[in-house]
Design a protein around this motif. Sequence first.
Motif, PDB file in Angstrom:
ATOM      1  N   UNK A   1       0.833  -1.207   0.000  1.00 25.72           N
ATOM      2  CA  UNK A   1       0.000   0.000   0.000  1.00 25.72           C
ATOM      3  C   UNK A   1       0.864   1.252   0.000  1.00 25.72           C
ATOM      4  N   UNK A   2       0.499   2.208  -0.844  1.00 28.03           N
ATOM      5  CA  UNK A   2       1.154   3.515  -0.862  1.00 28.03           C
ATOM      6  C   UNK A   2       0.083   4.577  -0.687  1.00 28.03           C
ATOM      7  N   UNK A   3       0.229   5.405   0.342  1.00 32.84           N
ATOM      8  CA  UNK A   3      -0.721   6.504   0.551  1.00 32.84           C
ATOM      9  C   UNK A   3      -0.329   7.653  -0.372  1.00 32.84           C
ATOM     10  N   UNK A   4      -1.225   8.039  -1.269  1.00 34.72           N
ATOM     11  CA  UNK A   4      -0.912   9.076  -2.250  1.00 34.72           C
ATOM     12  C   UNK A   4      -1.549  10.420  -1.898  1.00 34.72           C
TER      13      UNK A   4
ATOM     14  N   UNK B   1     -10.158   4.579  -1.161  1.00 31.76           N
ATOM     15  CA  UNK B   1     -10.331   5.522  -0.060  1.00 31.76           C
ATOM     16  C   UNK B   1     -10.742   4.742   1.183  1.00 31.76           C
ATOM     17  N   UNK B   2      -9.953   4.861   2.258  1.00 29.66           N
ATOM     18  CA  UNK B   2     -10.243   4.160   3.503  1.00 29.66           C
ATOM     19  C   UNK B   2     -10.206   5.148   4.665  1.00 29.66           C
ATOM     20  N   UNK B   3     -11.107   4.964   5.615  1.00 26.37           N
ATOM     21  CA  UNK B   3     -11.177   5.865   6.762  1.00 26.37           C
ATOM     22  C   UNK B   3     -10.055   5.575   7.754  1.00 26.37           C
ATOM     23  N   UNK B   4      -9.499   6.641   8.323  1.00 26.80           N
ATOM     24  CA  UNK B   4      -8.490   6.533   9.372  1.00 26.80           C
ATOM     25  C   UNK B   4      -9.120   6.555  10.759  1.00 26.80           C
ATOM     26  N   UNK B   5     -10.387   6.957  10.802  1.00 30.17           N
ATOM     27  CA  UNK B   5     -11.168   6.986  12.034  1.00 30.17           C
ATOM     28  C   UNK B   5     -12.634   6.967  11.629  1.00 30.17           C
ATOM     29  N   UNK B   6     -13.531   6.853  12.595  1.00 32.22           N
ATOM     30  CA  UNK B   6     -14.958   6.918  12.253  1.00 32.22           C
ATOM     31  C   UNK B   6     -15.216   8.223  11.499  1.00 32.22           C
TER      32      UNK B   6
ATOM     33  N   UNK C   1       0.041  17.648  16.277  1.00 33.98           N
ATOM     34  CA  UNK C   1      -0.591  17.607  14.968  1.00 33.98           C
ATOM     35  C   UNK C   1      -2.042  17.170  15.160  1.00 33.98           C
ATOM     36  N   UNK C   2      -2.960  17.872  14.525  1.00 37.17           N
ATOM     37  CA  UNK C   2      -4.393  17.675  14.794  1.00 37.17           C
ATOM     38  C   UNK C   2      -4.968  16.468  14.044  1.00 37.17           C
ATOM     39  N   UNK C   3      -4.278  15.350  14.144  1.00 37.23           N
ATOM     40  CA  UNK C   3      -4.728  14.085  13.566  1.00 37.23           C
ATOM     41  C   UNK C   3      -3.851  12.984  14.135  1.00 37.23           C
ATOM     42  N   UNK C   4      -4.367  11.780  14.173  1.00 36.72           N
ATOM     43  CA  UNK C   4      -3.580  10.649  14.654  1.00 36.72           C
ATOM     44  C   UNK C   4      -3.345   9.666  13.518  1.00 36.72           C
ATOM     45  N   UNK C   5      -2.124   9.170  13.437  1.00 34.45           N
ATOM     46  CA  UNK C   5      -1.753   8.206  12.413  1.00 34.45           C
ATOM     47  C   UNK C   5      -1.022   7.038  13.042  1.00 34.45           C
ATOM     48  N   UNK C   6      -1.358   5.840  12.581  1.00 35.29           N
ATOM     49  CA  UNK C   6      -0.593   4.671  12.984  1.00 35.29           C
ATOM     50  C   UNK C   6       0.787   4.762  12.348  1.00 35.29           C
ATOM     51  N   UNK C   7       1.774   4.176  13.008  1.00 37.55           N
ATOM     52  CA  UNK C   7       3.132   4.174  12.442  1.00 37.55           C
ATOM     53  C   UNK C   7       3.138   3.469  11.094  1.00 37.55           C
ATOM     54  N   UNK C   8       2.237   2.504  10.943  1.00 39.73           N
ATOM     55  CA  UNK C   8       2.110   1.799   9.666  1.00 39.73           C
ATOM     56  C   UNK C   8       1.711   2.761   8.553  1.00 39.73           C
ATOM     57  N   UNK C   9       0.774   3.684   8.871  1.00 44.38           N
ATOM     58  CA  UNK C   9       0.333   4.652   7.871  1.00 44.38           C
ATOM     59  C   UNK C   9       1.458   5.606   7.488  1.00 44.38           C
ATOM     60  N   UNK C  10       2.222   6.039   8.474  1.00 43.59           N
ATOM     61  CA  UNK C  10       3.360   6.921   8.172  1.00 43.59           C
ATOM     62  C   UNK C  10       4.344   6.188   7.278  1.00 43.59           C
TER      63      UNK C  10
ATOM     64  N   UNK D   1       8.232   3.168   3.391  1.00 36.70           N
ATOM     65  CA  UNK D   1       9.124   2.330   4.175  1.00 36.70           C
ATOM     66  C   UNK D   1       8.302   1.368   5.025  1.00 36.70           C
ATOM     67  N   UNK D   2       8.973   0.514   5.761  1.00 37.90           N
ATOM     68  CA  UNK D   2       8.266  -0.477   6.574  1.00 37.90           C
ATOM     69  C   UNK D   2       7.754   0.143   7.867  1.00 37.90           C
ATOM     70  N   UNK D   3       6.792  -0.533   8.467  1.00 39.29           N
ATOM     71  CA  UNK D   3       6.278  -0.088   9.758  1.00 39.29           C
ATOM     72  C   UNK D   3       7.392  -0.064  10.793  1.00 39.29           C
ATOM     73  N   UNK D   4       8.233  -1.080  10.789  1.00 42.75           N
ATOM     74  CA  UNK D   4       9.331  -1.172  11.763  1.00 42.75           C
ATOM     75  C   UNK D   4      10.281   0.017  11.634  1.00 42.75           C
TER      76      UNK D   4
END
Length: 242
Positions: A77-80, A104-109, A181-190, A196-199
Amino acid sequence: METKNIQSPSCANCITCSQSIFSVFKGDELAKLSAKKHYQLYKKGQYIFKEGAEPRGIYCIHDGNVKITKASEEGKEQIVRLAKPGNYIGYRALLCNDIYQASAMTLEDTHVCFYPKEVYFELLYSKPEIAAQTINILSRDLRFAENMMLNMAQKNVRGRVAEILLILEEFYGIYEKDGTINATFKREDIGHIVGTTTETSIRIISEFAKEGIIELKGKRIRIVDRQKITELSNRMDNILKK
């Protein structure tokens, strides 16, 4: 995909409407528009639409955050692009009479207003101001996507992570309560944004925190040393070259 239909809020009372394609409408026009849309709740992690599907209309983010992703040939997956309240998604494929080239996928409700293509095209062809707004939004979204890709292209991983944190802060703004930052992201999303990898993304973010460049507040991130993170992102060089 499970979605929940709930009572639709009026476009006339929507605080994000001023940022939308339909911001040129007022009063009765907004009321008529509201009657033609569908309002749905997508739970965190749900698809709003998937790559390869045919578009049926356009989507406006009422609240919540969305990632636009594309799968590589290897299935990675690549977030564009990212979408926040007031942003429209799904319109490019509709305008091109094409299938969706990304998902398109939601990051939160996330609550989403959906306007059927018949409604949108009727307005597009009859209201020049809607066409102008569409061009403006298309240009803005293209610029954002280009900046994300170009700024990542020739940087090492630390530089790419630094750059994306600056981009996220600019895009989402700062949470006044604690400066994060006014949003939360999983390390996987970053990791998916910077390629790059989640790790690796976890390791670099931890390094930034230990070096005092950022501060971690639960799932949120606050940029502490702006000069250092700018230097790491090589952003100053980019600005000088423009």
